[in-house]
Design a protein around this motif. Sequence first.
Motif, PDB file in Angstrom:
ATOM      1  N   ASP A 223       6.653  -2.410  -4.437  1.00 21.50           N
ATOM      2  CA  ASP A 223       6.011  -2.813  -3.195  1.00 21.50           C
ATOM      3  C   ASP A 223       5.359  -4.178  -3.392  1.00 21.50           C
ATOM      4  N   LYS A 224       5.809  -5.164  -2.653  1.00 22.79           N
ATOM      5  CA  LYS A 224       5.299  -6.525  -2.795  1.00 22.79           C
ATOM      6  C   LYS A 224       3.846  -6.653  -2.349  1.00 22.79           C
TER       7      LYS A 224
ATOM      8  N   VAL B 294       1.430  -0.605   2.932  1.00 25.97           N
ATOM      9  CA  VAL B 294       2.010  -0.198   1.654  1.00 25.97           C
ATOM     10  C   VAL B 294       3.160   0.767   1.931  1.00 25.97           C
ATOM     11  N   SER B 295       4.326   0.467   1.364  1.00 24.15           N
ATOM     12  CA  SER B 295       5.492   1.324   1.582  1.00 24.15           C
ATOM     13  C   SER B 295       5.682   2.356   0.480  1.00 24.15           C
ATOM     14  N   THR B 296       5.110   2.092  -0.699  1.00 23.55           N
ATOM     15  CA  THR B 296       5.164   3.063  -1.793  1.00 23.55           C
ATOM     16  C   THR B 296       3.958   2.852  -2.711  1.00 23.55           C
ATOM     17  N   TYR B 297       3.430   3.953  -3.204  1.00 20.54           N
ATOM     18  CA  TYR B 297       2.292   3.878  -4.114  1.00 20.54           C
ATOM     19  C   TYR B 297       2.710   4.094  -5.558  1.00 20.54           C
ATOM     20  N   GLU B 298       4.000   4.092  -5.847  1.00 26.02           N
ATOM     21  CA  GLU B 298       4.458   4.339  -7.213  1.00 26.02           C
ATOM     22  C   GLU B 298       3.975   3.271  -8.185  1.00 26.02           C
TER      23      GLU B 298
ATOM     24  N   LYS C 216      -9.484  -3.085 -13.354  1.00 26.22           N
ATOM     25  CA  LYS C 216     -10.396  -1.957 -13.128  1.00 26.22           C
ATOM     26  C   LYS C 216     -10.494  -1.553 -11.662  1.00 26.22           C
ATOM     27  N   SER C 217     -10.230  -2.472 -10.729  1.00 23.32           N
ATOM     28  CA  SER C 217     -10.308  -2.122  -9.312  1.00 23.32           C
ATOM     29  C   SER C 217      -9.180  -2.799  -8.548  1.00 23.32           C
ATOM     30  N   LEU C 218      -8.733  -2.114  -7.494  1.00 22.01           N
ATOM     31  CA  LEU C 218      -7.629  -2.624  -6.684  1.00 22.01           C
ATOM     32  C   LEU C 218      -7.894  -2.261  -5.228  1.00 22.01           C
ATOM     33  N   VAL C 219      -7.811  -3.267  -4.373  1.00 20.62           N
ATOM     34  CA  VAL C 219      -8.071  -3.083  -2.948  1.00 20.62           C
ATOM     35  C   VAL C 219      -6.751  -3.218  -2.201  1.00 20.62           C
ATOM     36  N   LEU C 220      -6.303  -2.132  -1.610  1.00 21.65           N
ATOM     37  CA  LEU C 220      -5.057  -2.129  -0.841  1.00 21.65           C
ATOM     38  C   LEU C 220      -5.334  -1.913   0.646  1.00 21.65           C
TER      39      LEU C 220
END
Length: 183
Positions: free
Chosen positions: A58-59, A100-104, A86-90
């Motif tokens: 997912d780009k 987001v099309s995939t959380y893999e 440590k942190s990611l904001v989606l």
Amino acid sequence: MKSLSFDKRVEQPRIMLGVATATIPNQKRWMELAALLIMFACFFITSNAVAQSLTFADKSVERRALLKGDTDNDGHISKAEADSLKSLVLTQYRTDMFEVSTYEDLAKFPNLEKLWLGESKLDTVDLSKNWNLKYVHIECDNLKTLILAVGCTPKLAYPMHSGEVLIKRIKNPDAPGAMFFQY
């Protein structure tokens, strides 16, 4: 006799000079071999560095990871950079609209502690590879199931979510302390 010893002295430098000239081609070959080895090592190091940059399904996830995790500013996320994130904001922020099309790809960040999940049509998110999670913020109304590793108990916040979120737990053998959570 003196003339005989004089001749020996004259012959001795010639022999030494002959040995020295005989080793010059061998030294040249060794220098060429050393140069080839150095070039091979440089090629191996650069190709290995390129091979270590992660590819993303997912780009949008990649773009957000690059914002915070690309510490060497090379435009790629390496395995070491992914491990240190440590942190990611989606979530969407002002004009940065995405879905987001995939959380893999989240499995590539095993040391995440804080995660904000934004809009997606997906109803299940597998976070079982993110065993260090301490906080998960969910803004996706479609989310029905959240899969966590056994022993991972993050604080969950879903202020805009209108339904229930089912929490499933699965054993992750890679997680530290996973042997204490046998069932």
